[in-house]
Design a protein around this motif. Sequence first.
Motif, PDB file in Angstrom:
ATOM      1  N   GLU A  29      42.748  25.478  39.834  1.00 16.06           N
ATOM      2  CA  GLU A  29      42.862  24.328  40.730  1.00 16.06           C
ATOM      3  C   GLU A  29      42.503  24.697  42.165  1.00 16.06           C
ATOM      4  OE1 GLU A  29      44.964  23.839  37.102  1.00 16.06           O
ATOM      5  OE2 GLU A  29      45.340  25.317  38.704  1.00 16.06           O
ATOM      6  N   THR A  30      42.674  25.956  42.518  1.00 22.82           N
ATOM      7  CA  THR A  30      42.395  26.389  43.882  1.00 22.82           C
ATOM      8  C   THR A  30      41.375  27.519  43.872  1.00 22.82           C
ATOM      9  OG1 THR A  30      44.195  28.010  43.883  1.00 22.82           O
ATOM     10  CG2 THR A  30      44.720  25.774  44.629  1.00 22.82           C
ATOM     11  N   VAL A  31      40.756  27.740  45.016  1.00 20.89           N
ATOM     12  CA  VAL A  31      39.831  28.853  45.178  1.00 20.89           C
ATOM     13  C   VAL A  31      40.599  30.017  45.788  1.00 20.89           C
ATOM     14  CG1 VAL A  31      37.606  29.593  46.110  1.00 20.89           C
ATOM     15  CG2 VAL A  31      38.031  27.162  45.662  1.00 20.89           C
ATOM     16  N   GLY A  32      40.510  31.171  45.162  1.00 21.91           N
ATOM     17  CA  GLY A  32      41.198  32.345  45.680  1.00 21.91           C
ATOM     18  C   GLY A  32      40.223  33.460  45.985  1.00 21.91           C
ATOM     19  N   LEU A  33      40.751  34.564  46.484  1.00 26.35           N
ATOM     20  CA  LEU A  33      39.909  35.737  46.695  1.00 26.35           C
ATOM     21  C   LEU A  33      39.357  36.205  45.351  1.00 26.35           C
ATOM     22  CD1 LEU A  33      42.104  37.735  49.240  1.00 26.35           C
ATOM     23  CD2 LEU A  33      39.898  36.664  49.708  1.00 26.35           C
ATOM     24  N   PRO A  34      38.113  36.645  45.321  1.00 29.28           N
ATOM     25  CA  PRO A  34      37.517  37.037  44.040  1.00 29.28           C
ATOM     26  C   PRO A  34      38.195  38.246  43.431  1.00 29.28           C
ATOM     27  CG  PRO A  34      36.067  37.582  45.874  1.00 29.28           C
ATOM     28  CD  PRO A  34      37.182  36.757  46.440  1.00 29.28           C
ATOM     29  N   GLY A  35      38.022  38.383  42.105  1.00 28.93           N
ATOM     30  CA  GLY A  35      38.641  39.489  41.395  1.00 28.93           C
ATOM     31  C   GLY A  35      38.087  40.840  41.793  1.00 28.93           C
ATOM     32  N   THR A  36      36.853  40.869  42.285  1.00 27.54           N
ATOM     33  CA  THR A  36      36.233  42.105  42.768  1.00 27.54           C
ATOM     34  C   THR A  36      36.275  42.128  44.283  1.00 27.54           C
ATOM     35  OG1 THR A  36      34.716  42.158  40.876  1.00 27.54           O
ATOM     36  CG2 THR A  36      34.088  43.438  42.821  1.00 27.54           C
ATOM     37  N   ALA A  37      36.644  43.253  44.853  1.00 27.30           N
ATOM     38  CA  ALA A  37      36.681  43.370  46.307  1.00 27.30           C
ATOM     39  C   ALA A  37      35.290  43.131  46.889  1.00 27.30           C
ATOM     40  CB  ALA A  37      37.196  44.742  46.710  1.00 27.30           C
ATOM     41  N   VAL A  38      35.218  42.294  47.917  1.00 25.93           N
ATOM     42  CA  VAL A  38      33.946  41.948  48.553  1.00 25.93           C
ATOM     43  C   VAL A  38      33.714  42.885  49.733  1.00 25.93           C
ATOM     44  CG1 VAL A  38      32.754  40.163  49.873  1.00 25.93           C
ATOM     45  CG2 VAL A  38      34.026  39.547  47.811  1.00 25.93           C
ATOM     46  N   ASP A  39      32.566  43.539  49.739  1.00 35.25           N
ATOM     47  CA  ASP A  39      32.264  44.522  50.776  1.00 35.25           C
ATOM     48  C   ASP A  39      30.790  44.433  51.150  1.00 35.25           C
ATOM     49  OD1 ASP A  39      31.975  46.685  52.446  1.00 35.25           O
ATOM     50  OD2 ASP A  39      32.416  48.203  50.916  1.00 35.25           O
ATOM     51  N   PRO A  40      30.477  44.052  52.402  1.00 31.32           N
ATOM     52  CA  PRO A  40      29.073  43.993  52.818  1.00 31.32           C
ATOM     53  C   PRO A  40      28.369  45.342  52.735  1.00 31.32           C
ATOM     54  CG  PRO A  40      30.482  42.857  54.400  1.00 31.32           C
ATOM     55  CD  PRO A  40      31.381  43.608  53.473  1.00 31.32           C
ATOM     56  N   GLY A  41      29.117  46.437  52.759  1.00 29.79           N
ATOM     57  CA  GLY A  41      28.524  47.753  52.633  1.00 29.79           C
ATOM     58  C   GLY A  41      28.161  48.106  51.204  1.00 29.79           C
ATOM     59  N   THR A  42      28.522  47.226  50.246  1.00 30.51           N
ATOM     60  CA  THR A  42      28.204  47.458  48.835  1.00 30.51           C
ATOM     61  C   THR A  42      27.096  46.526  48.369  1.00 30.51           C
ATOM     62  OG1 THR A  42      30.461  48.200  48.376  1.00 30.51           O
ATOM     63  CG2 THR A  42      29.144  47.493  46.493  1.00 30.51           C
ATOM     64  N   GLN A  43      27.287  45.213  48.531  1.00 30.17           N
ATOM     65  CA  GLN A  43      26.241  44.245  48.231  1.00 30.17           C
ATOM     66  C   GLN A  43      26.576  42.918  48.908  1.00 30.17           C
ATOM     67  OE1 GLN A  43      26.388  44.366  43.868  1.00 30.17           O
ATOM     68  NE2 GLN A  43      27.197  42.287  43.816  1.00 30.17           N
ATOM     69  N   LEU A  44      25.610  42.011  48.898  1.00 33.28           N
ATOM     70  CA  LEU A  44      25.721  40.815  49.724  1.00 33.28           C
ATOM     71  C   LEU A  44      25.943  39.528  48.942  1.00 33.28           C
ATOM     72  CD1 LEU A  44      23.019  41.662  52.412  1.00 33.28           C
ATOM     73  CD2 LEU A  44      25.476  42.176  52.397  1.00 33.28           C
ATOM     74  N   ALA A  45      26.124  39.610  47.630  1.00 32.34           N
ATOM     75  CA  ALA A  45      26.497  38.426  46.855  1.00 32.34           C
ATOM     76  C   ALA A  45      27.366  38.851  45.681  1.00 32.34           C
ATOM     77  CB  ALA A  45      25.270  37.661  46.363  1.00 32.34           C
ATOM     78  N   TYR A  46      28.381  38.036  45.411  1.00 33.88           N
ATOM     79  CA  TYR A  46      29.315  38.285  44.313  1.00 33.88           C
ATOM     80  C   TYR A  46      29.512  36.995  43.539  1.00 33.88           C
ATOM     81  CZ  TYR A  46      30.560  42.611  46.774  1.00 33.88           C
ATOM     82  OH  TYR A  46      30.515  43.842  47.397  1.00 33.88           O
ATOM     83  N   LEU A  47      29.753  37.118  42.237  1.00 36.08           N
ATOM     84  CA  LEU A  47      30.069  35.954  41.408  1.00 36.08           C
ATOM     85  C   LEU A  47      31.448  36.144  40.817  1.00 36.08           C
ATOM     86  CD1 LEU A  47      28.583  33.298  40.335  1.00 36.08           C
ATOM     87  CD2 LEU A  47      28.598  34.503  38.143  1.00 36.08           C
TER      88      LEU A  47
END
Length: 419
Positions: free
Chosen positions: A87-105
């Motif tokens: 029902e809500t949008v939360g932080l993704p299951g994988t840590a988001v890091d611009p030093g790793t890559q620039l798009a996550y699904l």
Amino acid sequence: MLRDEDEVVRVLAPSEQRFVRHGTYTGRSVSVAGELDVAALKEAFAALQLAFPVVLCRIEEDDAGAGYLLRPRGSPVGASVTGGAVETVGLPGTAVDPGTQLAYLDAVASGAGRWRVTLFAHHSIADAGHCVELLSRFWGFYTDVVESVPITVVPQEYPQSLEWHAARRGIVAGAVSGFEDVTKPLPETAAPVPVGDSAPSSLARPNRIRLDEAATARIVALGHRRGASVNGLITAALLRAYASETSGAPVPLGGLYPVDMRSRLDPRVAPAEGTNMAGLASFAAEVDPSGSVLELAQQISARLHADLASGVVQQSVLHFPDFYGPTRIHSLAGHVAITNTGAVPRFRTPTGLTLTDYEIVYLSAHPRPSTGASAAITFLVYTFHGQLTVGLLGVAAADRLLAAVRKDLTALSAMEFDK
């Protein structure tokens, strides 16, 4: 501090640089009804990463905080699939890091044929137009995998900045920025803000209201009949609602909003050929909550038309260093920001799978103290499946203001064309 020069694609332009400090990712989140094939979802995202190599690039900063676009390194991070509330949008299951890559699904399953799928793309390399193109191609790949249609992946060139596209067309900075209506003196106490330590990742999910298809269609028709753009009508209604809730009396307001330059440059720019392709337009008006919304809309539309005709908006990006980041010499504090991303296309999905909702969210991978004054309030506007949606950021009394927005938009949709 910087790495091997072979890693560097280029230094980010000012239009891209302003999203580096906080590690800002713009998210497009859809609610999904039906059974989602997890293996197909992962394969589709892998195909997207091959088709758009920039999403596997990285961003790192030098000691002064300047951002660099770097080539991919290491294995790609694939799609994340978890169970949980949709029902809500939360932080993704994988840590988001611009030093790793620039798009996550990120995909979340409720276990009852309900899913939430969110694509996060770093705002330095993808604006609304580019993000929607990525999401559209993802769902196209997913549908092909499910339907056993062979996928042909042709890698795209790295997208370029608006500054680059402007230079290729001979556009140069003029005497005015186009932001004069919302420009204020930079406080003398303003001092450079060091890169500093960052806070944990955070997600901003705008509060929002939606109009039904019939009301939305009437607003579009009204604009066509009365010589005001739909953007002008909606902007006027939002300003009037804001004035009514913050003052109740006529009040001077300054607005600033992005204008997608892809279709306004010659030759035009394809969605994935540009990173942040938005010039900026401004306006100021004495907004009377009891005044004519049509007259205000016509004023806003006429100003934008004039600024486009004179080339002011086209060269506005070349003034960004004066307003954003550590070299700024002006302030934009207190303006009303309105971002209208237009109509969201219908994404291709396989039989039995329906996208029932669409949201825009923002994720800060490493929020830090800001280098500049922010907007007083930010409105987000888009249309999904024919329904106009207005989101709201940056205000405590969001529900009350959104109720006023709904009231004014509903009144606008009921207005007679010939009055």
